[in-house]
Design a protein around this motif. Structure first.
Motif, PDB file in Angstrom:
ATOM      1  N   LEU A  20       0.923  -1.091   0.057  1.00 19.22           N
ATOM      2  CA  LEU A  20       0.180   0.191   0.036  1.00 19.22           C
ATOM      3  C   LEU A  20       0.825   1.182   0.022  1.00 19.22           C
ATOM      4  CD1 LEU A  20      -3.006   1.039  -0.010  1.00 19.22           C
ATOM      5  CD2 LEU A  20      -2.573   0.949   2.626  1.00 19.22           C
ATOM      6  N   LYS A  21       1.985   1.145   0.826  1.00 21.09           N
ATOM      7  CA  LYS A  21       2.808   2.340   0.892  1.00 21.09           C
ATOM      8  C   LYS A  21       3.441   2.749  -0.671  1.00 21.09           C
ATOM      9  CE  LYS A  21       3.668   2.091   5.699  1.00 21.09           C
ATOM     10  NZ  LYS A  21       4.601   1.719   6.741  1.00 21.09           N
ATOM     11  N   ALA A  22       3.933   1.360  -1.319  1.00 15.63           N
ATOM     12  CA  ALA A  22       4.634   1.634  -2.539  1.00 15.63           C
ATOM     13  C   ALA A  22       3.636   2.332  -3.600  1.00 15.63           C
ATOM     14  CB  ALA A  22       5.090   0.118  -2.955  1.00 15.63           C
ATOM     15  N   ALA A  23       2.239   1.791  -3.424  1.00 14.20           N
ATOM     16  CA  ALA A  23       1.262   2.260  -4.242  1.00 14.20           C
ATOM     17  C   ALA A  23       1.135   3.689  -3.888  1.00 14.20           C
ATOM     18  CB  ALA A  23      -0.066   1.464  -4.057  1.00 14.20           C
ATOM     19  N   GLY A  24       1.065   4.270  -2.882  1.00 12.27           N
ATOM     20  CA  GLY A  24       1.145   5.693  -2.549  1.00 12.27           C
ATOM     21  C   GLY A  24       2.282   6.328  -3.262  1.00 12.27           C
ATOM     22  N   VAL A  25       3.496   5.815  -3.235  1.00 14.06           N
ATOM     23  CA  VAL A  25       4.561   6.349  -3.899  1.00 14.06           C
ATOM     24  C   VAL A  25       4.086   6.530  -5.537  1.00 14.06           C
ATOM     25  CG1 VAL A  25       7.066   6.273  -4.790  1.00 14.06           C
ATOM     26  CG2 VAL A  25       6.097   5.590  -2.469  1.00 14.06           C
ATOM     27  N   ALA A  26       3.627   5.640  -6.228  1.00 19.81           N
ATOM     28  CA  ALA A  26       3.243   5.491  -7.479  1.00 19.81           C
ATOM     29  C   ALA A  26       2.093   6.680  -7.691  1.00 19.81           C
ATOM     30  CB  ALA A  26       2.739   4.145  -7.961  1.00 19.81           C
ATOM     31  N   VAL A  27       1.358   6.550  -6.838  1.00 15.78           N
ATOM     32  CA  VAL A  27       0.225   7.773  -7.234  1.00 15.78           C
ATOM     33  C   VAL A  27       0.636   9.087  -7.134  1.00 15.78           C
ATOM     34  CG1 VAL A  27      -1.806   8.600  -6.094  1.00 15.78           C
ATOM     35  CG2 VAL A  27      -1.739   6.154  -6.313  1.00 15.78           C
ATOM     36  N   CYS A  28       1.595   9.319  -5.972  1.00 13.32           N
ATOM     37  CA  CYS A  28       2.010  10.515  -5.693  1.00 13.32           C
ATOM     38  C   CYS A  28       3.039  10.988  -7.008  1.00 13.32           C
ATOM     39  CB  CYS A  28       3.039  10.798  -4.649  1.00 13.32           C
ATOM     40  SG  CYS A  28       2.102  10.421  -3.166  1.00 13.32           S
ATOM     41  N   ALA A  29       3.762   9.903  -7.581  1.00 14.92           N
ATOM     42  CA  ALA A  29       4.549  10.048  -8.978  1.00 14.92           C
ATOM     43  C   ALA A  29       3.763  10.704 -10.022  1.00 14.92           C
ATOM     44  CB  ALA A  29       5.580   9.150  -9.097  1.00 14.92           C
ATOM     45  N   VAL A  30       2.648  10.028 -10.191  1.00 18.59           N
ATOM     46  CA  VAL A  30       1.665  10.283 -11.063  1.00 18.59           C
ATOM     47  C   VAL A  30       0.995  11.857 -10.965  1.00 18.59           C
ATOM     48  CG1 VAL A  30      -0.471   9.635 -12.294  1.00 18.59           C
ATOM     49  CG2 VAL A  30       1.017   8.019 -11.751  1.00 18.59           C
ATOM     50  N   LEU A  31       0.759  12.006  -9.743  1.00 21.91           N
ATOM     51  CA  LEU A  31       0.043  13.568  -9.298  1.00 21.91           C
ATOM     52  C   LEU A  31       1.031  14.535  -9.846  1.00 21.91           C
ATOM     53  CD1 LEU A  31      -2.041  12.523  -6.188  1.00 21.91           C
ATOM     54  CD2 LEU A  31      -2.890  13.386  -8.633  1.00 21.91           C
ATOM     55  N   ALA A  32       2.614  14.136  -9.410  1.00 22.37           N
ATOM     56  CA  ALA A  32       3.555  15.205  -9.561  1.00 22.37           C
ATOM     57  C   ALA A  32       3.708  15.265 -10.994  1.00 22.37           C
ATOM     58  CB  ALA A  32       4.938  14.663  -8.961  1.00 22.37           C
ATOM     59  N   ILE A  33       3.665  14.247 -11.902  1.00 20.60           N
ATOM     60  CA  ILE A  33       3.973  14.423 -13.337  1.00 20.60           C
ATOM     61  C   ILE A  33       2.779  15.125 -13.889  1.00 20.60           C
ATOM     62  CG2 ILE A  33       4.091  13.160 -15.475  1.00 20.60           C
ATOM     63  CD1 ILE A  33       5.610  10.997 -13.931  1.00 20.60           C
ATOM     64  N   ALA A  46       5.067  14.303  -0.098  1.00 16.42           N
ATOM     65  CA  ALA A  46       4.333  12.819   0.121  1.00 16.42           C
ATOM     66  C   ALA A  46       4.842  11.646  -0.398  1.00 16.42           C
ATOM     67  CB  ALA A  46       2.847  13.209  -0.314  1.00 16.42           C
ATOM     68  N   GLY A  47       5.308  11.904  -1.591  1.00 15.87           N
ATOM     69  CA  GLY A  47       6.011  10.506  -2.281  1.00 15.87           C
ATOM     70  C   GLY A  47       7.210  10.222  -1.573  1.00 15.87           C
ATOM     71  N   ILE A  48       8.129  10.882  -1.134  1.00 13.38           N
ATOM     72  CA  ILE A  48       9.185  10.892  -0.596  1.00 13.38           C
ATOM     73  C   ILE A  48       8.970  10.039   0.742  1.00 13.38           C
ATOM     74  CG2 ILE A  48      11.203  11.999   0.583  1.00 13.38           C
ATOM     75  CD1 ILE A  48      11.406  13.657  -1.951  1.00 13.38           C
ATOM     76  N   GLY A  49       8.042  10.808   1.527  1.00 10.14           N
ATOM     77  CA  GLY A  49       7.759  10.170   2.803  1.00 10.14           C
ATOM     78  C   GLY A  49       7.164   8.745   2.847  1.00 10.14           C
ATOM     79  N   CYS A  50       6.189   8.464   1.756  1.00 14.09           N
ATOM     80  CA  CYS A  50       5.801   7.105   1.559  1.00 14.09           C
ATOM     81  C   CYS A  50       7.040   6.163   1.196  1.00 14.09           C
ATOM     82  CB  CYS A  50       4.770   7.118   0.612  1.00 14.09           C
ATOM     83  SG  CYS A  50       3.090   7.788   1.164  1.00 14.09           S
TER      84      CYS A  50
END
Length: 137
Positions: A20-33, A46-50
C-alpha cells in the motif's frame, strides 16, 4: 545436560501495508507528473515520505520481538534491547472516534514509551499484549 529451548516471538509489518505504501509512492509520482508546480511539490513531499516508510518496512520488517530475556524494538531510530526489568507497563490504549476504534499497544520502559498499531505488528494488539504478559517474568 539438556538445553532449554527459548522461544522468541516476532511481530512484523504485513506485506499488504508495504504494498500500500509503494502504491502511494506511485500515485504521488503520477500526481507530480500531471500537476502544476504546487501539486508537484506536495506530491513530491508525500511521495518521498511514503518511499522512506516503505523502504524502512522492507529493510527492517520486524517491529517487535520478545523472549525470555526481554524485548527488541526496531524503528526509524534503530534497534533497542529492553530487559523485562526495565518494562514498567504493557497496556492497550483504545480510542473511539467517528465510529472507528483505534487500538495501540503501549510499552512503557522508563523514560521511553513505545507505541505499536496492528499495522506495525501484523496482529491484534490485544493478542500481542497478552503474549507479552505471558512472556514477562
Amino acid at each position: 545436560m539438556a538445553e532449554v529451548e527459548q522461544t522468541r516471538h516476532e511481530w512484523r509489518v504485513p506485506w499488504q501495508i508495504v504494498a500500500l505504501k509503494a502504491a502511494g509512492v506511485a500515485v504521488c509520482a503520477v500526481l507530480a507528473i500531471l500537476g502544476d508546480h504546487r501539486q508537484l511539490f506536495l506530491a513530491g513531499v508525500a511521495g518521498i515520505g511514503c518511499a522512506v516508510l516503505a523502504v524502512r518496512d522492507l529493510i527492517v520488517p520486524v517491529r517487535l520481538s520478545a523472549g525470555a530475556d526481554g524485548l527488541v524494538v526496531t524503528g526509524l531510530s534503530g534497534r533497542e534491547r529492553i530487559s523485562w526489568n526495565d518494562v514498567d507497563r504493557i497496556r492497550v490504549d483504545s480510542h473511539r472516534r467517528y465510529g472507528l476504534t483505534t487500538e495501540l499497544l503501549e510499552i512503557d520502559a522508563g523514560d521511553q514509551i513505545h507505541l505499536f498499531s496492528r499495522f506495525d505488528l501484523g496482529d491484534s494488539v490485544v493478542e500481542v499484549a497478552e503474549t507479552l504478559m505471558r512472556l514477562r517474568p
